[in-house]
Scaffold this motif. Structure first.
Motif, short mmCIF file in Angstrom:
data_model
loop_
_atom_site.label_atom_id
_atom_site.label_comp_id
_atom_site.label_asym_id
_atom_site.label_seq_id
_atom_site.Cartn_x
_atom_site.Cartn_y
_atom_site.Cartn_z
N VAL A 166 11.22 0.58 -31.90
CA VAL A 166 11.63 1.98 -31.86
C VAL A 166 13.14 2.14 -32.00
CG1 VAL A 166 11.60 4.09 -30.49
CG2 VAL A 166 9.60 2.60 -30.52
N PHE A 167 13.90 1.47 -31.14
CA PHE A 167 15.35 1.70 -31.14
C PHE A 167 16.04 1.04 -32.33
CE2 PHE A 167 14.36 2.22 -26.56
CZ PHE A 167 14.64 3.57 -26.51
N MET A 168 15.47 -0.04 -32.86
CA MET A 168 16.05 -0.66 -34.05
C MET A 168 15.30 -0.21 -35.31
SD MET A 168 16.84 -4.43 -32.54
CE MET A 168 17.63 -5.00 -34.02
N HIS A 169 14.39 0.73 -35.17
CA HIS A 169 13.67 1.39 -36.27
C HIS A 169 12.83 0.43 -37.12
CE1 HIS A 169 15.83 5.05 -35.34
NE2 HIS A 169 16.94 4.33 -35.29
N MET A 170 12.36 -0.66 -36.55
CA MET A 170 11.53 -1.59 -37.32
C MET A 170 10.12 -1.04 -37.55
SD MET A 170 13.17 -4.13 -38.39
CE MET A 170 11.82 -5.14 -38.91
N ALA A 171 9.68 -0.10 -36.74
CA ALA A 171 8.35 0.47 -36.93
C ALA A 171 8.26 1.25 -38.24
CB ALA A 171 7.99 1.37 -35.76
N LEU A 217 10.39 -6.59 -44.59
CA LEU A 217 11.50 -6.71 -43.67
C LEU A 217 11.02 -6.99 -42.25
CD1 LEU A 217 14.54 -6.57 -43.30
CD2 LEU A 217 14.30 -4.12 -42.91
N ALA A 218 9.93 -6.37 -41.86
CA ALA A 218 9.36 -6.62 -40.54
C ALA A 218 8.92 -8.08 -40.43
CB ALA A 218 8.20 -5.69 -40.27
N TYR A 219 8.29 -8.59 -41.47
CA TYR A 219 7.88 -10.01 -41.45
C TYR A 219 9.09 -10.93 -41.40
CZ TYR A 219 2.96 -9.07 -42.41
OH TYR A 219 1.68 -8.67 -42.32
N ALA A 220 10.17 -10.54 -42.08
CA ALA A 220 11.37 -11.38 -42.09
C ALA A 220 11.99 -11.48 -40.71
CB ALA A 220 12.38 -10.83 -43.08
N ILE A 221 11.80 -10.48 -39.87
CA ILE A 221 12.38 -10.50 -38.53
C ILE A 221 11.39 -11.00 -37.50
CG2 ILE A 221 13.27 -8.99 -36.72
CD1 ILE A 221 14.80 -7.54 -38.84
N ILE A 222 10.12 -10.70 -37.64
CA ILE A 222 9.13 -11.05 -36.62
C ILE A 222 8.55 -12.45 -36.83
CG2 ILE A 222 6.85 -10.41 -35.73
CD1 ILE A 222 7.65 -7.51 -36.26
N LEU A 223 8.35 -12.87 -38.07
CA LEU A 223 7.70 -14.14 -38.34
C LEU A 223 8.48 -15.37 -37.86
CD1 LEU A 223 5.07 -15.15 -39.56
CD2 LEU A 223 6.24 -15.34 -41.75
N PRO A 224 9.80 -15.46 -38.05
CA PRO A 224 10.50 -16.67 -37.57
C PRO A 224 10.39 -16.94 -36.07
CG PRO A 224 11.85 -15.55 -39.18
CD PRO A 224 10.68 -14.66 -38.91
N PRO A 225 10.53 -15.94 -35.17
CA PRO A 225 10.32 -16.26 -33.75
C PRO A 225 8.90 -16.72 -33.44
CG PRO A 225 11.49 -14.20 -33.95
CD PRO A 225 11.06 -14.58 -35.33
N ILE A 226 7.93 -16.17 -34.14
CA ILE A 226 6.54 -16.61 -33.91
C ILE A 226 6.40 -18.07 -34.34
CG2 ILE A 226 4.16 -16.30 -34.69
CD1 ILE A 226 4.73 -13.29 -34.73
N LEU A 227 6.98 -18.42 -35.48
CA LEU A 227 6.91 -19.81 -35.94
C LEU A 227 7.65 -20.74 -34.98
CD1 LEU A 227 7.30 -19.39 -39.78
CD2 LEU A 227 5.25 -19.99 -38.50
N VAL A 228 8.78 -20.29 -34.42
CA VAL A 228 9.49 -21.11 -33.44
C VAL A 228 8.60 -21.37 -32.23
CG1 VAL A 228 11.41 -21.08 -31.80
CG2 VAL A 228 11.80 -20.52 -34.19
N LEU A 229 7.89 -20.34 -31.76
CA LEU A 229 6.98 -20.54 -30.62
C LEU A 229 5.86 -21.52 -30.96
CD1 LEU A 229 6.66 -16.92 -29.22
CD2 LEU A 229 7.80 -18.88 -28.17
N VAL A 230 5.35 -21.45 -32.18
CA VAL A 230 4.31 -22.39 -32.59
C VAL A 230 4.85 -23.82 -32.60
CG1 VAL A 230 2.90 -23.11 -34.57
CG2 VAL A 230 2.95 -20.72 -33.89
N PHE A 231 6.04 -24.01 -33.14
CA PHE A 231 6.62 -25.35 -33.20
C PHE A 231 6.98 -25.87 -31.81
CE2 PHE A 231 7.95 -24.22 -37.71
CZ PHE A 231 6.84 -24.85 -38.25
#
Length: 132
Positions: free
Chosen positions: A84-89, A95-109
């Motif tokens: 909401v506050f960074m307007h990603m919704a 662009l959402a995948y570019a910001i959300i996907l890397p942290p998810i992959l870090v958690l998987v690794f």
């Protein structure tokens, strides 16, 4: 009757804008405003999630349950702030995948490394013993 498009201009206005001479500014700047109710609801949810996070300590929970709840509340708060506050919704999906996907992959690794570390420890204990 002119149809409305995503930016609020009718089809006739869009065709006229594309055919306008180069000396005039052909488009109007679109400004998007969100209702104040959205921000108040998000603020309330952030307050509720922060309260729940503090209640985990207040009730004296320990071990994996404590850290799991704190991390879940932290991720939910970060998700609300980013959405909401960074307007990603309202951003494009790429662009959402570019910001959300890397942290998810870090958690998987990191999860894979935790399992690998346990396997390595058990293998060392099985072959070399408990040590001195």
């Amino acid at each position: 009757m002119a149809e409305a498009t995503a930016n609020g201009l009718g089809q006739d206005a869009l065709h006229a804008a594309h055919e306008a001479p180069a000396t005039r500014i052909a488009y109007t700047e679109v400004h998007q405003e969100h209702p104040i109710k959205l921000y108040l609801v998000v603020w309330a949810w952030l307050f509720i999630l922060s309260t729940c996070s503090y209640l985990v300590d207040y009730f004296g929970l320990h071990g994996y349950l404590r850290w799991s709840l704190i991390l879940i509340f932290m991720i939910l708060k970060a998700g609300l702030i980013v959405a909401v506050f960074m307007h990603m919704a309202w951003e494009r999906l790429a662009l959402a995948y570019a910001i959300i996907l890397p942290p998810i992959l870090v958690l998987v690794f990191v999860t894979m490394m935790v399992f690998e570390a346990d396997y390595t420890l058990f293998t060392r204990l099985a072959f070399f013993g408990a040590g001195p």
